[in-house]
Design an enzyme around this catalytic site. Sequence first.
Site, PDB file in Angstrom:
ATOM      1  N   ARG A 116     -22.829 -16.504 -12.174  1.00  0.00           N
ATOM      2  CA  ARG A 116     -23.160 -15.123 -11.790  1.00  0.00           C
ATOM      3  C   ARG A 116     -22.830 -14.886 -10.323  1.00  0.00           C
ATOM      4  O   ARG A 116     -22.320 -13.845  -9.933  1.00  0.00           O
ATOM      5  CB  ARG A 116     -24.660 -14.831 -11.997  1.00  0.00           C
ATOM      6  CG  ARG A 116     -25.202 -14.990 -13.379  1.00  0.00           C
ATOM      7  CD  ARG A 116     -24.618 -14.044 -14.388  1.00  0.00           C
ATOM      8  NE  ARG A 116     -24.781 -12.638 -14.049  1.00  0.00           N
ATOM      9  CZ  ARG A 116     -23.918 -11.681 -14.393  1.00  0.00           C
ATOM     10  NH1 ARG A 116     -22.819 -11.981 -15.051  1.00  0.00           N
ATOM     11  NH2 ARG A 116     -24.148 -10.438 -14.063  1.00  0.00           N
ATOM     12  N   HIS A 173     -36.668  -6.808  -8.792  1.00  0.00           N
ATOM     13  CA  HIS A 173     -36.450  -7.983  -9.643  1.00  0.00           C
ATOM     14  C   HIS A 173     -35.842  -9.150  -8.878  1.00  0.00           C
ATOM     15  O   HIS A 173     -35.233 -10.036  -9.472  1.00  0.00           O
ATOM     16  CB  HIS A 173     -35.602  -7.584 -10.857  1.00  0.00           C
ATOM     17  CG  HIS A 173     -36.322  -6.606 -11.747  1.00  0.00           C
ATOM     18  ND1 HIS A 173     -35.687  -5.777 -12.631  1.00  0.00           N
ATOM     19  CD2 HIS A 173     -37.646  -6.332 -11.874  1.00  0.00           C
ATOM     20  CE1 HIS A 173     -36.590  -5.022 -13.260  1.00  0.00           C
ATOM     21  NE2 HIS A 173     -37.775  -5.335 -12.810  1.00  0.00           N
TER      22      HIS A 173
HETATM   23  P1  NAD Z   1     -29.846  -1.471 -18.475  1.00  0.00           P
HETATM   24  O1  NAD Z   1     -28.698  -2.366 -18.751  1.00  0.00           O
HETATM   25  O2  NAD Z   1     -31.016  -1.531 -19.375  1.00  0.00           O
HETATM   26  O3  NAD Z   1     -29.341   0.053 -18.506  1.00  0.00           O
HETATM   27  C1  NAD Z   1     -28.201   0.473 -17.821  1.00  0.00           C
HETATM   28  C2  NAD Z   1     -28.128   1.987 -17.908  1.00  0.00           C
HETATM   29  O4  NAD Z   1     -27.013   2.398 -17.105  1.00  0.00           O
HETATM   30  C3  NAD Z   1     -27.902   2.553 -19.307  1.00  0.00           C
HETATM   31  O5  NAD Z   1     -28.866   3.560 -19.560  1.00  0.00           O
HETATM   32  C4  NAD Z   1     -26.483   3.140 -19.248  1.00  0.00           C
HETATM   33  O6  NAD Z   1     -26.351   4.312 -20.041  1.00  0.00           O
HETATM   34  C5  NAD Z   1     -26.342   3.451 -17.774  1.00  0.00           C
HETATM   35  N1  NAD Z   1     -24.961   3.462 -17.270  1.00  0.00           N
HETATM   36  C6  NAD Z   1     -23.883   2.773 -17.728  1.00  0.00           C
HETATM   37  N2  NAD Z   1     -22.802   3.040 -16.986  1.00  0.00           N
HETATM   38  C7  NAD Z   1     -23.194   3.911 -16.015  1.00  0.00           C
HETATM   39  C8  NAD Z   1     -22.528   4.555 -14.940  1.00  0.00           C
HETATM   40  N3  NAD Z   1     -21.233   4.365 -14.688  1.00  0.00           N
HETATM   41  N4  NAD Z   1     -23.242   5.381 -14.152  1.00  0.00           N
HETATM   42  C9  NAD Z   1     -24.560   5.610 -14.386  1.00  0.00           C
HETATM   43  N5  NAD Z   1     -25.245   5.016 -15.393  1.00  0.00           N
HETATM   44  C10 NAD Z   1     -24.567   4.175 -16.203  1.00  0.00           C
HETATM   45  O7  NAD Z   1     -30.239  -1.708 -16.956  1.00  0.00           O
HETATM   46  P2  NAD Z   1     -31.599  -1.454 -16.165  1.00  0.00           P
HETATM   47  O8  NAD Z   1     -32.235  -0.179 -16.599  1.00  0.00           O
HETATM   48  O9  NAD Z   1     -31.265  -1.693 -14.750  1.00  0.00           O
HETATM   49  O10 NAD Z   1     -32.621  -2.560 -16.634  1.00  0.00           O
HETATM   50  C11 NAD Z   1     -32.269  -3.817 -17.051  1.00  0.00           C
HETATM   51  C12 NAD Z   1     -32.535  -4.982 -16.153  1.00  0.00           C
HETATM   52  O11 NAD Z   1     -31.261  -5.482 -15.919  1.00  0.00           O
HETATM   53  C13 NAD Z   1     -33.103  -4.775 -14.810  1.00  0.00           C
HETATM   54  O12 NAD Z   1     -34.190  -5.621 -14.763  1.00  0.00           O
HETATM   55  C14 NAD Z   1     -32.054  -5.324 -13.825  1.00  0.00           C
HETATM   56  O13 NAD Z   1     -32.700  -6.248 -12.967  1.00  0.00           O
HETATM   57  C15 NAD Z   1     -31.147  -6.097 -14.660  1.00  0.00           C
HETATM   58  N6  NAD Z   1     -29.705  -6.133 -14.380  1.00  0.00           N
HETATM   59  C16 NAD Z   1     -29.190  -6.149 -13.141  1.00  0.00           C
HETATM   60  C17 NAD Z   1     -27.816  -6.161 -12.945  1.00  0.00           C
HETATM   61  C18 NAD Z   1     -27.285  -6.156 -11.555  1.00  0.00           C
HETATM   62  O14 NAD Z   1     -27.917  -6.689 -10.659  1.00  0.00           O
HETATM   63  N7  NAD Z   1     -26.130  -5.519 -11.361  1.00  0.00           N
HETATM   64  C19 NAD Z   1     -26.958  -6.167 -14.019  1.00  0.00           C
HETATM   65  C20 NAD Z   1     -27.497  -6.175 -15.293  1.00  0.00           C
HETATM   66  C21 NAD Z   1     -28.876  -6.147 -15.452  1.00  0.00           C
END
Ligand code: NAD
Length: 225
Positions: free
Chosen positions: A62, A107
């Site tokens: 990651r 988180h």
């Molecule tokens: P999630 O994966 O549950 O939801 C992601 C949301 O983003 C969805 O509702 C989707 O429709 C929306 N989305 C997709 N593409 C988009 C765009 N271009 N612009 C705007 N919105 C868009 O993620 P979450 O709600 O953050 O919760 C899940 C958990 O995942 C959290 O605890 C987080 O810590 C973790 N997470 C973090 C990362 C990271 O650090 N980048 C990546 C994946 C998951």
Amino acid sequence: MIRLNDFRRIVFFTGAGLSAESGVPTYRGKGGLWEEYDYREYACQRAFDRDPGKVWDFHDERRRFIAAREPNDGHRIIASVPGATVITQNIDGLHQRAGSAGVLELHGSLWRVRCARCGTVTENPEAPIRSRRCACGTWLRPDIVWFEDMLDVETMRAAGDAIARCDLLVSVGTSGVVYPAADLPRLALARGAVAVEINPEETSLSPLYTHCLRGSASEMLARML
Ligand code: NAD
């Protein structure tokens, strides 16, 4: 249209969708990380206790993956708003790389490690990490809130305080299904703040928001400038 300039105390509440345009997969939906990997093997304390090397291999991968990604315009627009508070569920550090300071990471962070024995928490940007052990000999653990972990009380309190004071909450790219983080938008609404959801799709929390912008994070944030 809601304009960022019309508000004084802005909170951005962000999730995995914000980093999707940087090429970081979201958790849920097609291509989501937990479709491919079982969190019980890679992202909980029990897995770490069982086989820390395996959990570290996963997290090093990651680290390598995210180190090769860049913040996108969405992160940059958020960083450009003076005085705004950023509360994120993301662990990728892309807000900070875009220039945001004082980010409340609900988180945790992929870029910090902690030692259970010494209690020390250290920033570590290496990808892969050079030493998986603390100077005391104990395995270091990624300072991430894994499945089944508690959230950090101080971070949660600071997030609640910022939300209770805000006049605009902009929720960006979150499905709103991970609790207790998903409760934060309700708090803003209960205090009478304007609350905007930016997400290409409707979520279970959509009906709560005063405004919903359907589109990608970077496009919709640019519209609010
Ligand atoms: P999630 O994966 O549950 O939801 C992601 C949301 O983003 C969805 O509702 C989707 O429709 C929306 N989305 C997709 N593409 C988009 C765009 N271009 N612009 C705007 N919105 C868009 O993620 P979450 O709600 O953050 O919760 C899940 C958990 O995942 C959290 O605890 C987080 O810590 C973790 N997470 C973090 C990362 C990271 O650090 N980048 C990546 C994946 C998951």
